[in-house]
Write an enzyme that holds these catalytic residues in place. Structure first.
Site, PDB file in Angstrom:
ATOM      1  N   SER A  18      -9.922  -0.276   7.311  1.00 44.96           N
ATOM      2  CA  SER A  18      -9.364  -0.158   5.968  1.00 44.96           C
ATOM      3  C   SER A  18      -8.633  -1.361   5.424  1.00 44.96           C
ATOM      4  O   SER A  18      -8.202  -1.322   4.273  1.00 44.96           O
ATOM      5  CB  SER A  18      -8.435   1.061   5.908  1.00 44.96           C
ATOM      6  OG  SER A  18      -9.217   2.234   6.027  1.00 44.96           O
ATOM      7  N   LYS A  64       0.843  -1.203   0.000  1.00 45.69           N
ATOM      8  CA  LYS A  64       0.000   0.000   0.000  1.00 45.69           C
ATOM      9  C   LYS A  64       0.872   1.244   0.000  1.00 45.69           C
ATOM     10  O   LYS A  64       1.881   1.307   0.722  1.00 45.69           O
ATOM     11  CB  LYS A  64      -0.900  -0.031   1.243  1.00 45.69           C
ATOM     12  CG  LYS A  64      -1.911   1.124   1.325  1.00 45.69           C
ATOM     13  CD  LYS A  64      -2.820   0.949   2.557  1.00 45.69           C
ATOM     14  CE  LYS A  64      -3.871   2.050   2.633  1.00 45.69           C
ATOM     15  NZ  LYS A  64      -4.721   1.899   3.837  1.00 45.69           N
ATOM     16  N   SER A 105      -9.625   2.002   3.060  1.00 45.29           N
ATOM     17  CA  SER A 105      -8.764   2.748   2.187  1.00 45.29           C
ATOM     18  C   SER A 105      -7.752   1.880   1.429  1.00 45.29           C
ATOM     19  O   SER A 105      -7.092   2.379   0.515  1.00 45.29           O
ATOM     20  CB  SER A 105      -8.028   3.817   2.982  1.00 45.29           C
ATOM     21  OG  SER A 105      -7.212   3.219   3.956  1.00 45.29           O
TER      22      SER A 105
END
Lengths: 493, 497, 105
Positions: free
Chosen positions: A183, A84, A159
């Site tokens: 997330s 990420k 997210s």
């Protein structure tokens, strides 16, 4: 040859270790897959913001070299991974999904980046995300949305939508996300894979671009419970660079996953949280959840209903605490030392340049949260807002403690809905409600995993399994047992 | 009414002052990261992700800084918190890497102490509100303006080498009731505080270098008033003398305004070294809301009571206690002590005696020649290059005959100049008593030959005249002759010994 | 849902004030939108006032650690090229910024 991209991480590692396949072949197969399906801002999965082809192949080659030299390889050596973009990676662009960091190349590695490299895991690139980890759909990315591999008109969750979609699209068997209010878990649920939020403090935050310091945790995504456990063990553990990291042995999640795979939950008490269900949860989600609970019961678990009244206030408390912390954490983006600088025309003052830069560099959700946080911490408002929210947080932690006195794990649907359409949810508060089920565990810092639990309207539903603090292994044991009895729906490709 | 002196002010107003002092600790590494705290260094070469505020960086607390803070708190008679936290003080400024300062807010590590200071024989107790930990900022230089200051500058340059240096903030409670002595008491407090910090060994405490910084708060209230007046904060107070001058000048300025019916603005002012007065800083439209909240990248500090007691037990002898002990061992009268105290030489004399010198000689040097020298150089006596150990050595060398009084003075001058060892100075300057009889005889003969009149007087019995001849010999030997031996030789040669 | 006594009314001038504090040059158009949105959000989060927390100890951290320190040892700093590499403007090996209005705090 077996389609390399369909293998699990464990299978890949085993083949690399014996030399049946080379790490370079594995890396190349995944890079080809990315080229095939990932597309970009305007079409395709768009899980990746940056693919590090040279770096990945070099790392893979190094693993092959080690193997040839007879050196011992770790349990995930040669396995590709997507990272990420909130995690700092030396020499690789790191944007946190924001324009304000466009082009920033970090001069250092996050601790988990170092651990992943040391484990011989091959990092393929950086994945898309909601800007500064704020969001539940990855639509807040400054670089365009990621699309759910199950249906590219739908969101992949957020997210960590890019990391989740990458694994669901077979672009990588492993990925790293971060979870502040859900997330990791919510994207895992809506893309039909496994995602785990560790006990707060179990995984180092050094090098995680901070959103909410008391809530952020990095964690693993994979398509199987065992793979997720293997990645957990590669990244977890005390870090002296992170003062909030726990100096305790890493939870034995791999052993727990293997043990759980025998499908025996006799003697395990499972609590169904009344407040995390009902109104606001889609009927299809509720139905899938109930079926999942029945499966657990069939494995020998005793099902108990528990009530945690304070959980009804988790959303309110979270949306005071997290914005407050982020309003401070994001102050460092000021056009002085790195990142975007706008308006430096020789006339504007520094104060103007800072304000113009932040206005141009942050998206609307980030600005909203910064302003809410600024408000909640203001003198005169602190006690009623931030101060009060911290007390509610204590009540939530207490409710977990009381519940865990009665049961071994708690369960709920991971998210109230399945993946919704990109562009469908425009109202901020409605978007926040995606976190209803995941927020309580975040606030209390307890570990929670999401595993695929069937489909609703053809889209994945997740089962959330929550354990007491430091008992991450308990999540994995129950998750593995569930997996053995309720095989995960096959992801279309 | 015109207010020209502190006494004028006291006719109508009662002063209250307070001090906020920042101390740079002398740890090797910074407060929250391992970067070196060494001074100098090329710009931006002592930084890391943490003290640069890079995305993703986290702080880690320096253990020695905690211990040093506790030491300071104990030395100031504070209570030590059993549990406290760091907190964020949020504001934007280009020398702030995170745009918040990691500090302590409502949970200081040390609180509620006091420091007794003495001025003219009267003890004043200065309450200590709190002692807490924080970090320093980077440094801005302003380019393009006429004076290098921020006004009128075109742009600025930032160096983050000093960002993250451990700072301890010591805040006094308001100090009322000092009357006309407010300026002196304020100065005495900073002096005493500096001495304690130096004794503890936790900081270099050099005001000129910025390792000890003072902000002075001053307010006036009408005599007999029950409320504090509005206070102003004065910054840029860079020496002990400036502390005193700043309080004095603010008292006088505020009295003038109040007496004319005007309000005192609660503002920050800057002390001007050259004029001894304060000028207003740029006014802020509103008080800054720092939106303090606990620092969640760090965990609470809960010093174990046993650890605190161990630190307390290992504290060095603090100046006040040492002073009391010295006074007792010196055995001087109260008046003598007062004199020594006024000259600021009590400890200096005491240490010289501890190093083996007799009290009288020690006092003589410190209260005499050395105080003169200090005044001439406009420094505190304690700031001279010469130390009690030096003085004790000189005294010993005079006592055993190695140095004459004149040579001793030359040796002391050498030490004042270079700070070197007494023996090194003696060697370098060749300050040896000439005792070589042959040389003395020769010099005596030369002096007699050069002044036959004096020589004749001595032969005739006027022994006192030998002084002039001794003087000649001393001159010829650059003061290095043993005067007593020279006198003896001359008298013998002239038939009077 | 009844308004709690804390229910805020966030005006555009409130938003302008918050934006100033947070160094966000929010446009006039945004002010209205943000004011509406913030009002709704703050209304929702104000719910925290409904719970009786008089005797509750605030919880700022999920982790019950104390006294995490590091020894006073010097570690290598970043090479200066790395420090300045991402800077928007550099002069004399320092970060160059436009003229600063406010005096040092």
């Amino acid at each position: 040859m077996t389609d390399l991209i369909r293998l699990t991480a464990a299978e890949t590692a085993a083949k690399v270790a014996t030399g049946e396949v080379s790490a370079v072949e594995v890396a190349q197969a995944h890079l080809d897959r990315i080229a095939e399906v990932d597309g970009g801002e305007h079409g395709g999965v768009h899980a990746f913001l940056h693919v590090d082809t040279d770096g990945a192949l070099a790392a893979a080659k190094a693993i092959d070299g080690k193997r040839a030299a007879g050196e011992e390889l770790g349990p995930l050596a040669g396995v590709p991974l997507a990272m990420k973009d909130v995690v700092v990676t030396r020499g690789l662009p790191t944007t946190s999904g924001s324009k304000i960091l466009q082009g920033w190349i970090p001069p250092y590695d996050a601790t988990i980046t170092t651990r992943i490299k040391d484990a011989g895991i091959v990092m393929l690139g950086k994945t898309n995300m909601d800007e500064f980890a704020m969001g539940s759909s990855t639509e807040n990315s400054a670089y365009g949305p990621t699309r759910n591999p199950w249906d590219q008109t739908k969101i992949p969750g957020g997210s960590s939508g890019g990391s989740s979609a990458a694994v669901a699209a077979f672009e990588a068997p492993l990925s790293i996300g971060t979870d502040t209010g859900g997330s990791i878990r919510q994207p895992a649920a809506v893309t039909g894979i496994v995602g785990h939020k560790p006990t707060y403090g179990a995984v180092s935050r050094y090098g995680l671009i901070a959103f909410s310091s008391s809530l952020d945790q990095a964690g693993p995504f994979a398509r199987t419970v065992l793979d997720t456990a293997l990645l957990y063990e590669a990244i977890a553990g005390h870090d002296p660079l992170d003062s909030t990291s726990l100096d305790v042995p890493v939870a034995p999640v791999v052993a727990a996953a293997r043990e759980g795979a025998n499908g025996d939950l006799a003697g395990v008490k499972v609590g169904v949280i009344r407040e995390l269900g009902g109104e606001g949860y889609e009927p299809g989600v509720t139905a899938a959840f109930e079926a999942a609970v029945a499966t657990l019961k069939g494995l020998g678990a005793e099902i108990v209903e528990v009530s945690c009244h304070s959980f009804d206030y988790a959303l309110a408390a979270y949306y005071l605490i997290a914005p407050s912390e982020c309003s401070s954490n994001l102050a460092r983006f000021d056009a002085v030392r790195y990142g975007l600088r706008v308006g430096d025309d020789g006339n504007n003052s520094l104060e103007d340049v800072m304000s113009l830069t932040r206005e141009a560099g942050f998206g609307p959700e980030v600005k909203r949260r910064i302003m809410i946080g600024t408000y909640a911490l203001s003198s005169g408002y602190y006690d009623a807002y931030y101060g009060q929210a911290q007390k509610v947080r204590r009540l939530i932690a207490d409710d977990f403690n009381k519940a865990f006195a009665q049961v071994d794990v708690l369960v709920s649907p991971t998210a109230p809905t399945v993946a919704f359409g990109i562009g469908e949810v425009l109202d901020p508060l409605t978007m926040y409600k995606n976190d209803l089920a995941t927020l309580p565990a975040s606030l209390a810092g307890v570990p929670a995993i999401s595993v695929p639990a069937g489909l609703s309207e053809g889209l994945p539903v997740g089962l959330q399994i929550i354990a007491p603090t430091l008992q991450d292994d308990r999540c994995f044991k129950v998750a593995a047992a569930f997996e053995s009895a309720s095989p995960f729906p096959e992801i279309p490709s | 009414m015109t207010f020209a002196t502190v006494e004028d002010v006291l006719a109508k107003y009662e002063p209250t002052f307070g001090l906020e002092t920042h101390v740079e600790l002398n740890t090797k590494s910074k407060m929250f990261c391992g970067c070196s705290t060494d001074f100098g260094g090329e710009p931006n070469t002592r930084t890391c992700p943490t003290c640069l505020g890079l995305p993703g960086a986290l702080p880690a607390v320096n253990a020695l800084a905690i211990e040093s803070t506790i030491k300071i708190g104990l030395a100031l008679n504070c209570s030590i918190a059993t549990w406290c936290r760091f907190a964020r003080k949020n504001y934007f400024y280009p020398d702030m890497p995170k745009n918040f300062q990691t500090s302590q807010y409502d949970e200081p590590l040390c609180f509620d102490g006091y420091l007794d200071v003495e001025v003219d024989g009267v003890t004043h107790r200065v309450g200590i509100e709190r002692v807490h930990m924080e970090e320093d900022t980077g440094k801005n230089t302003h380019v393009g303006g006429a004076t290098g200051r921020i006004h009128g500058a075109d742009y600025s340059l930032v160096d983050f080498n000093r960002a993250g240096i451990p700072l301890i903030e010591i805040v006094t409670k308001p100090v009322p009731g000092t009357g006309a002595l407010a300026p002196e008491v304020a100065k005495a407090y900073v002096t005493a505080l500096r001495d304690i910090l130096r004794t503890l060994g936790v900081s270099d405490v050099r005001m000129e270098q910025g390792s000890l910084r003072c902000d002075v708060n001053t307010s006036l209230a009408p005599l007999g008033a029950t409320e504090w007046g509005t206070r102003t904060e004065t910054k840029n107070v860079n020496s002990l003398r400036s502390v005193e001058r700043a309080v004095r000048s603010e008292m006088i300025r505020q009295a003038g305004l109040l007496d004319a019916g005007q309000r005192i603005l609660q503002e920050t002012r800057h002390f001007q070294e050259t004029t001894g007065e304060t000028r207003p800083g740029r006014s802020k439209e509103e008080a800054t809301d720092y939106r303090h909240f606990p620092e969640l990248d760090l965990v609470p500090v809960a010093p174990a009571p046993e650890w605190v007691e161990q630190i307390r037990a290992n504290l060095p002898e603090l100046p006040a206690a040492r002073r009391a002990r010295l006074v007792e061992s010196l055995g001087v009268s109260a008046d003598d002590l007062q004199q020594m105290s006024n000259a600021g030489v009590v400890e200096l004399v005491g240490e010289t005696v501890e190093a083996g010198a007799p009290v009288a000689e020690a006092r003589n040097w410190w209260q005499g020649y050395l105080t003169q020298q200090a005044n001439a150089k406009e420094v505190e006596t304690a700031e001279l290059n010469i130390t009690p150990a030096h003085v004790a050595r000189v005294i010993a060398l005079v006592a055993d005959g190695t140095l004459s009084t004149a040579l001793a003075r030359q040796a002391v001058d050498g030490v004042l100049e270079t700070g070197d060892d007494v023996d090194a100075v003696i060697a370098a300057k060749g300050l040896k008593k000439v005792s070589d009889t042959g040389a003395l005889e020769a010099a005596a003969d030369a002096a007699i030959a050069a002044d036959p009149d004096a020589a004749q007087k001595i032969r005739d019995g006027k022994v006192a005249a030998v002084g002039a001849l001794v003087g000649q010999v001393m001159k010829a030997t650059r003061g290095q002759a043993d005067a007593a031996a020279v006198r003896e030789i001359l008298l013998r040669k002239l038939g009077q010994a | 849902m009844p308004d709690s006594h804390l229910s805020p009314r966030v005006s555009t001038s409130d938003v302008a004030h918050l934006a100033r504090l947070a160094r966000l040059a929010v446009t006039d158009a945004e002010l209205d939108t943000f004011a509406q949105q913030l009002d709704v959000i703050l209304g929702a989060v104000a719910r925290v006032a409904e719970l009786d927390v008089a005797d509750v100890q605030p919880m700022s951290h999920a982790v019950a650690l104390t006294n995490v320190f590091r020894p006073d040892e010097v570690r290598p700093s970043l090479p200066r090229e790395d420090v300045l590499a991402g800077a928007p403007a550099v002069e004399d090996d320092k970060f160059r910024v436009p003229r600063i209005l406010a005096e040092e705090a």
